[in-house]
Design a protein around this motif. Structure first.
Motif, PDB file in Angstrom:
ATOM      1  N   ALA A 144       1.003  -1.111  -0.029  1.00  0.00           N
ATOM      2  CA  ALA A 144       0.032   0.260  -0.019  1.00  0.00           C
ATOM      3  C   ALA A 144       1.031   1.217   0.111  1.00  0.00           C
ATOM      4  N   HIS A 145       1.903   1.308   0.774  1.00  0.00           N
ATOM      5  CA  HIS A 145       2.638   2.372   0.883  1.00  0.00           C
ATOM      6  C   HIS A 145       3.546   2.733  -0.470  1.00  0.00           C
ATOM      7  N   ARG A 146       3.871   1.713  -1.026  1.00  0.00           N
ATOM      8  CA  ARG A 146       4.717   1.794  -2.304  1.00  0.00           C
ATOM      9  C   ARG A 146       3.677   2.476  -3.372  1.00  0.00           C
ATOM     10  N   VAL A 147       2.454   2.104  -3.350  1.00  0.00           N
ATOM     11  CA  VAL A 147       1.517   2.499  -4.288  1.00  0.00           C
ATOM     12  C   VAL A 147       1.141   3.881  -4.067  1.00  0.00           C
ATOM     13  N   TYR A 148       1.002   4.279  -2.698  1.00  0.00           N
ATOM     14  CA  TYR A 148       0.520   5.613  -2.430  1.00  0.00           C
ATOM     15  C   TYR A 148       1.690   6.514  -2.842  1.00  0.00           C
ATOM     16  N   ALA A 149       3.084   6.138  -2.783  1.00  0.00           N
ATOM     17  CA  ALA A 149       4.191   6.942  -2.968  1.00  0.00           C
ATOM     18  C   ALA A 149       4.610   7.011  -4.495  1.00  0.00           C
ATOM     19  N   GLY A 150       4.012   5.854  -5.125  1.00  0.00           N
ATOM     20  CA  GLY A 150       4.616   5.877  -6.522  1.00  0.00           C
ATOM     21  C   GLY A 150       3.494   6.184  -7.695  1.00  0.00           C
ATOM     22  N   MET A 151       2.409   5.694  -7.236  1.00  0.00           N
ATOM     23  CA  MET A 151       1.258   6.017  -8.407  1.00  0.00           C
ATOM     24  C   MET A 151       1.498   7.137  -9.028  1.00  0.00           C
ATOM     25  N   THR A 152       1.493   7.297 -10.408  1.00  0.00           N
ATOM     26  CA  THR A 152       1.604   8.450 -11.084  1.00  0.00           C
ATOM     27  C   THR A 152       0.458   9.045 -11.347  1.00  0.00           C
ATOM     28  N   LYS A 153       0.312  10.506 -11.787  1.00  0.00           N
ATOM     29  CA  LYS A 153      -0.698  11.124 -11.878  1.00  0.00           C
ATOM     30  C   LYS A 153      -1.710  10.637 -12.824  1.00  0.00           C
ATOM     31  N   ARG A 154      -1.265  10.370 -14.018  1.00  0.00           N
ATOM     32  CA  ARG A 154      -1.936   9.655 -15.171  1.00  0.00           C
ATOM     33  C   ARG A 154      -2.575   8.614 -14.780  1.00  0.00           C
TER      34      ARG A 154
END
Length: 740
Positions: free
Chosen positions: A432-442
């Motif tokens: 979850a934290h990796r997704v929170y930190a990495g998900m791009t705007k697009r």
């Protein structure tokens, strides 16, 4: 099928009616162009290294075996040195040439080199008849076994390949002895596709290789080689030849030769023969990749364009089924290494290949998802689509790589599968934290627009949008606090990587529930902001309001609560004026100063001291001052003295008189003595006599109705005595300090 032949030598009676070199006999109907080609290319010149041996034994002088094609026709010949001609002059030779109107047809399945040692060849003209019979058919001779080292073969094949591709240049091969040339020629031509092998003209020996217009000309070590011209010299004797870049096809030939010998070359040639239309010389390197893919050969250095070109060739120009599962598995493996940037090319290859490996399909899917509109995507069953998304797209989301929003926007089923897969992944520890930190705007915009029903996915996209400035971080925390759970604190750090601003701090305190505010660490950040602002002298209405909001939080520890109280009281004390009705803020501030750290206590005390100075016009000033100094202790008295000295130096006589009266009537004798005897002289020390007279007059009004200090009959006499004691004229004062 008509095969014509001719004999050419120096003779007294020939077909041309002259004496000397001429066609001594020829079959009827021979083509003039082929005849001229045969005469020209079969010329023989003995090398100087063989001239002395020729006088003793003609067998020691090498014959020349050659082949020269022209169009679809060709000439094969054997030229033999015969020593003296009919006049006794040395240097004669006998050439026997066979001419074909269709060399491929006439050779049957053989190659030109197979005619070496053919029983058809003669080395002299028997009888006087000048008309030769036609040759019924070509007969191969006893073949010499192919012979060449892998390195030599690779160099010669590379050189020949360059000549065939460009149509320019010639290859000279230096051998130890003429007899070594034919096995080498056999190895070279048998490594080529038949259509190209028939284009390779050659001579097995020439003493003047620079004069020979053939693709390959062999010569011996003692021959003088040309120093310039469009030649490539390959030395098979271990000497120094030209540097020849080895081609991909030549590497494949070397590998097959070293691995399986003649059989390996035969298999390579057989595969080449199955390519339709026939291979061009420029396509040999691409074909080499095709062959290596099918045989699990060398593929490490293959680039994506080479891989794609070879697969395209295999699928479009080889019979169906030739490019099997083994080749596909190698393609998939290599494509995974080099990538699939040419999506359109791969789409054309894979569109009609239902048996392509799943791994290759997955790799293509990943590449296709990032391509322009209109890219072909194979239809997948829901389970297969889920696997593709899980293996290709979810890792991109977790690793913070951008997803192709345009393609996903057109394929809602892919987005749905992505949301389902992502929801499952978010339950794994640390994901979850990796997704929170990495998900791009697009990516976040595409998933958010799809309207996911998964709270965890909605929380992740909301955090990503807030990180990129597309959503309010306070609203995100407030809306998804439950979904974030223990990740609230690291998420808060992501949303405010540079720390909270005062404005956001106020909003978070107001907008988040106390438990989330504390669990996210934002309350601690807000408190730190408040304290830092006060300590740097930046206490304003926003800081005061924030302190007030924070003070009501239930999760504050004692020290934090005391610090916030101190900030609020500093603000309250700063608002104290001479009209203050009571001393409650001052006494409360004095009390809280005892509960906070030294630095903050100093700020509180300083604020109280400043307020006491402002209260001097207040009728109750004396009482307020006395109570404050009594409870505030030495630290407050010291701070007050500093403020009072500065303030009284600038006040009018009436204001000074009010302060003097309050100080002189303090109940605490120690404090009274300190202020009257030490602080007051510092405060009025630079005032002139007239100013001091005015203060004395104002003191009578300020002290009306009150008793002067002990042993003084009146306030007038008290002030006079104070001036006598503190106003004595010294040399220093008379020179520097006294104002008139």
């Amino acid at each position: 099928m008509t095969l014509h032949q001719l004999h050419y030598t120096s003779c007294e009676h020939g077909t041309e009616g002259i004496q000397g070199f001429q066609i001594s006999a020829i079959s009827a109907g021979a083509d003039r162009e082929l005849t001229e080609l045969a005469v020209r290319t079969s010329t023989y010149e003995i090398g100087p290294e063989y001239a002395s041996a020729a006088a003793d034994a003609l067998d020691a002088v090498p014959a020349t075996f050659g082949y020269v094609p022209v169009g679809g026709r060709g000439v094969l010949f054997l030229s033999t040195y015969t020593g003296a001609d009919y006049t006794g002059r040395m240097g004669n030779y006998f050439a026997h040439a066979i001419m074909s109107d269709d060399i491929d047809r006439d050779l049957g399945g053989a190659l030109p080199v197979d005619l070496w040692r053919s029983p058809l060849w003669v080395s002299e003209h028997a009888g006087g008849d000048q008309v030769l019979p036609a040759v019924p058919r070509l007969v191969a001779g006893a073949a010499d076994p192919p012979s060449a080292s892998g390195d030599l073969l690779a160099r010669v094949v590379s050189a020949v390949q360059a000549v065939l591709t460009t149509g320019r240049g010639r290859v000279i091969v230096v051998v130890d002895a003429p007899g070594a040339a034919v096995p080498l020629l056999a190895t070279i031509t048998r490594s080529l596709p038949r259509s190209l092998a028939l284009r390779v003209s050659f001579l097995s020996y020439s003493a003047r290789p620079e004069r020979q217009e053939v693709t390959i000309c062999a010569t011996t070590r003692g021959t003088r080689l040309p120093t310039y011209g469009d030649f490539v010299v390959v030395d098979a004797t271990g000497g120094t030849g030209d540097q020849v870049p080895v081609t991909a096809f030549a590497e494949t030939v070397r590998s097959r030769w070293e691995g399986r010998g003649e059989r390996g070359l035969a298999e390579l040639a057989e595969l080449a023969e199955r390519v339709s239309p026939p291979l061009a010389a420029a396509e040999l390197d691409t074909f080499a990749v095709v062959a290596d893919l099918g045989a699990r050969g060398r593929v490490d250095g293959i680039t994506e364009p080479e891989l794609l070109a070879s697969v395209t060739m295999a699928l479009t120009r080889l019979p169906k089924g030739v490019f099997g599962e083994q080749a596909w598995s190698v393609v998939a493996s290599r494509a995974g290494s080099v990538g699939m940037s040419d999506v359109a090319g791969w789409a054309a290859v894979l569109r009609d290949q239902p048996h392509a490996p799943r791994s290759l399909l997955l790799a293509y899917y990943a590449a296709a998802l990032g391509s322009a509109d209109g890219t072909w995507l194979p239809a997948l069953a829901p389970r297969e689509l889920g696997e593709v998304v899980h293996e290709i797209l979810v890792p991109k989301v977790i690793d913070g790589l951008d997803l192709p929003g345009d393609v996903l926007a057109r394929r809602p089923e892919i987005v749905d599968a992505l949301v389902d897969a992502l929801a499952a992944e978010l339950t794994r520890p640390g994901v979850a934290h990796r997704v929170y930190a990495g998900m791009t705007k697009r990516t976040a915009q595409v998933i958010s627009a799809a309207g996911s029903g998964s709270p965890a996915v909605r929380a992740a996209t909301a955090v990503a949008l807030a990180r990129h400035g597309e959503a309010d971080p306070v609203d995100v925390l407030a809306g998804f606090g439950r979904e974030l759970g223990p990740d609230a604190e690291p998420v808060a750090r992501l949303l405010w990587p540079n720390g909270l601003t005062i404005k956001d701090a106020v909003r978070t305190v107001r907008g988040l529930n106390p438990a989330l505010l504390a669990g996210s660490g934002l309350s601690a950040q807000a408190v730190a902001l408040v304290v830092a602002a006060v300590r740097t002298g930046k206490l304003d209405s926003e800081i005061t309001r924030l302190a007030g909001e924070l003070a009501g939080q239930p999760h504050l520890d004692g020290d934090t609560a005391a610090a916030l109280d101190a900030v609020k009281l500093i603000a309250a004390v700063d608002r104290v004026t001479a009209k203050q009705a009571e001393a409650t803020p001052i006494q409360s501030a004095i009390a809280v100063a005892r509960r906070v750290d030294r630095d903050l206590a100093r700020l509180v005390t300083d604020a109280v001291a400043s307020a006491l100075v402002r209260l001097q016009p207040n009728p109750a000033f004396g009482i307020i001052l006395g109570d404050a100094l009594r409870t505030g202790g030495d630290s407050l008295r010291t701070a007050y003295e500093g403020h009072a000295v500065k303030a009284l130096a600038k006040m009018n006589p009436t204001a000074v008189a009010n302060a003097v009266h309050a100080w002189a009537t303090l109940a605490d004798s120690t404090t009274r003595r300190q202020l009257v005897e030490h602080t007051l002289p510092k405060a009025v020390g630079k005032r002139g006599r007239r100013d001091l007279d005015r203060i004395g007059v104002a003191l009578l009004g300020a002290a009306r109705g009150s008793q002067p200090p002990s042993r003084s009959t009146s306030w007038q006499s008290w002030w006079k005595n104070w001036r006598r004691k503190h106003e004595h004229v010294s040399i220093w004062r008379s020179l520097f300090g006294r104002k008139k």
